[in-house]
Design an enzyme around this catalytic site. Sequence first.
Site, mmCIF file in Angstrom:
data_model
loop_
_atom_site.group_PDB
_atom_site.id
_atom_site.type_symbol
_atom_site.label_atom_id
_atom_site.label_comp_id
_atom_site.label_asym_id
_atom_site.label_seq_id
_atom_site.Cartn_x
_atom_site.Cartn_y
_atom_site.Cartn_z
ATOM 1 C CE1 TYR A 167 -10.711 -3.334 44.450
ATOM 2 C CE2 TYR A 167 -12.574 -3.785 42.938
ATOM 3 C CZ TYR A 167 -11.872 -3.637 44.229
ATOM 4 O OH TYR A 167 -12.748 -4.089 45.344
ATOM 5 C CE LYS A 174 -14.885 -5.993 47.573
ATOM 6 N NZ LYS A 174 -15.236 -6.262 48.788
#
Length: 266
Positions: A167, A174
């Site tokens: 990720y 995020k």
Amino acid sequence: MPSVALHDGGPDPQDLTGKRGLVIGIANDQSIAYGCARAMRQAGAELAVTYLNDKAQPHVRPLAEQLGCSLVLPCDVREPGQLEETFASVAKAWGRLDFVLHSIAYAPREDLHGRLTDTSAAGFATAMDVSCHSFLRMARLAEPLMSEGGTLLTVTFYGSSRVVEHYNLMGPVKAALESSVRYLAAELGPHDIRVHAISPGPIRTRAASGIDRFDELMAREAAVAPQRHLADIADVGALARFLVSDAARRITGTVIPVDGGRHVLG
């Protein structure tokens, strides 16, 4: 024991009839934004939707027509003035907004696939601008159109709070988005504007396809989720419908998982 009435015959608090919302982020019929738009429309909401560019328009416009959208607008938040033009069109047509869904994220492939340690300044800035700061810009533009209150929604992922293999750059981005949700909720709460992030587990979308070895991630996460199933776009849509409805009028500032329980595990 005396029976308890489960419904008093009054209006359904999750009925969205009369509400108007802007949905940003539909790319195709597998998009999280489309799942949310479909659920909101089925509940009676009137929608405006956007498409990224001329290449994306043929994929989005038929979906917008199926949903009976009265406004279908181009919106690339990287293009100066385009987001402002989108809100100006909504203001001209409707004069108000009840909810906005921000379901967009982007990072340059070379930065997304590399180590966070090696992320370029330009790549980090681009990812943060598109995936996080654009939500702040939408909040600023939506605020004057929500004079009677409203709801701002965005989409996150649990890679924000713990390391998820591959990720990479999007984890810190995020995390910033989720923090922004909390601060916006505090700032806009006095105006009865609620702010939330929905946090699905892995969902096979066009955006997710850019993550290295995403299929492996999907299989691994589904195998360990307590429900042994991951969410789909309909599950996310059902939550989004609830959050923009009057049933959620006293809920704000949350990051709500919809992931088959995966978030409870280490």
